[in-house]
Design a protein around this motif. Structure first.
Motif, PDB file in Angstrom:
ATOM      1  N   THR A  18      -6.188  -0.700  -5.886  1.00 18.72           N
ATOM      2  CA  THR A  18      -5.038   0.197  -5.956  1.00 18.72           C
ATOM      3  C   THR A  18      -4.033  -0.133  -4.853  1.00 18.72           C
ATOM      4  O   THR A  18      -2.831  -0.245  -5.101  1.00 18.72           O
ATOM      5  N   LEU A  29       0.754   3.769   0.448  1.00 19.88           N
ATOM      6  CA  LEU A  29       0.275   4.999  -0.175  1.00 19.88           C
ATOM      7  C   LEU A  29      -0.369   5.921   0.842  1.00 19.88           C
ATOM      8  O   LEU A  29      -1.051   5.469   1.766  1.00 19.88           O
ATOM      9  N   THR A  30      -0.175   7.214   0.650  1.00 17.44           N
ATOM     10  CA  THR A  30      -0.905   8.217   1.417  1.00 17.44           C
ATOM     11  C   THR A  30      -2.296   8.356   0.791  1.00 17.44           C
ATOM     12  O   THR A  30      -2.514   7.908  -0.350  1.00 17.44           O
ATOM     13  N   GLN A  32      -3.547  10.927  -0.543  1.00 19.05           N
ATOM     14  CA  GLN A  32      -3.388  11.676  -1.791  1.00 19.05           C
ATOM     15  C   GLN A  32      -2.892  10.775  -2.919  1.00 19.05           C
ATOM     16  O   GLN A  32      -3.322  10.912  -4.065  1.00 19.05           O
ATOM     17  N   GLU A  33      -1.986   9.859  -2.598  1.00 20.75           N
ATOM     18  CA  GLU A  33      -1.468   8.947  -3.621  1.00 20.75           C
ATOM     19  C   GLU A  33      -2.532   7.932  -4.037  1.00 20.75           C
ATOM     20  O   GLU A  33      -2.609   7.571  -5.213  1.00 20.75           O
ATOM     21  N   TRP A  35      -5.682   8.516  -4.206  1.00 21.89           N
ATOM     22  CA  TRP A  35      -6.533   9.282  -5.119  1.00 21.89           C
ATOM     23  C   TRP A  35      -5.846   9.475  -6.474  1.00 21.89           C
ATOM     24  O   TRP A  35      -6.455   9.270  -7.520  1.00 21.89           O
ATOM     25  N   ARG A  36      -4.574   9.815  -6.434  1.00 24.86           N
ATOM     26  CA  ARG A  36      -3.836  10.080  -7.683  1.00 24.86           C
ATOM     27  C   ARG A  36      -3.723   8.837  -8.561  1.00 24.86           C
ATOM     28  O   ARG A  36      -3.867   8.904  -9.774  1.00 24.86           O
ATOM     29  N   TYR A  37      -3.446   7.685  -7.956  1.00 27.55           N
ATOM     30  CA  TYR A  37      -3.201   6.462  -8.710  1.00 27.55           C
ATOM     31  C   TYR A  37      -4.411   5.523  -8.742  1.00 27.55           C
ATOM     32  O   TYR A  37      -4.283   4.384  -9.192  1.00 27.55           O
ATOM     33  N   TRP A  39      -7.130   3.121  -9.415  1.00 25.99           N
ATOM     34  CA  TRP A  39      -7.368   2.291 -10.589  1.00 25.99           C
ATOM     35  C   TRP A  39      -8.823   1.852 -10.595  1.00 25.99           C
ATOM     36  O   TRP A  39      -9.243   1.004  -9.814  1.00 25.99           O
ATOM     37  N   LYS A  45     -12.560  10.526 -13.200  1.00 21.04           N
ATOM     38  CA  LYS A  45     -11.750  10.836 -12.033  1.00 21.04           C
ATOM     39  C   LYS A  45     -12.651  11.113 -10.839  1.00 21.04           C
ATOM     40  O   LYS A  45     -13.658  11.815 -10.951  1.00 21.04           O
ATOM     41  N   PHE A  48     -11.148  13.959  -4.589  1.00 18.29           N
ATOM     42  CA  PHE A  48     -10.319  13.567  -3.453  1.00 18.29           C
ATOM     43  C   PHE A  48     -11.172  13.407  -2.196  1.00 18.29           C
ATOM     44  O   PHE A  48     -10.957  12.481  -1.399  1.00 18.29           O
ATOM     45  N   GLU A  52     -11.256  10.313   0.497  1.00 17.23           N
ATOM     46  CA  GLU A  52     -11.070  10.516   1.941  1.00 17.23           C
ATOM     47  C   GLU A  52     -12.243   9.956   2.729  1.00 17.23           C
ATOM     48  O   GLU A  52     -12.055   9.301   3.756  1.00 17.23           O
TER      49      GLU A  52
END
Length: 64
Positions: A18, A29-30, A32-33, A35-37, A39, A45, A48, A52
């Motif tokens: 990712t 990316l942060t 959170q990003e 985790w969101r994106y 791949w 899923k 989070f 972390e």
């Protein structure tokens, strides 16, 4: 996926994939990003907290 490309089998590999993709666009990316994106083809899923934890572990080990 290319036949010569090994599958992504761990969360660390998924995070690295990712980050590498977004690095192409010079887009940091942060957590959170990430985790969101995230791949990770063929996987559900991820929580989070798991992302972390993997980032903290990698940071301690200097992998990411």
């Amino acid at each position: 996926m290319n036949a010569s490309t090994p599958p992504i089998t761990t969360l660390d590999e998924a995070i690295t994939a990712t980050l590498c993709f977004f690095d192409i666009f010079d887009y940091p990316l942060t957590p959170q990003e990430i985790w969101r994106y995230l791949w990770w083809p063929g996987h559900e899923k991820v929580a989070f907290a798991d992302v972390e934890e993997a980032l903290a572990k990698s940071s301690r080990e200097r992998h990411l």
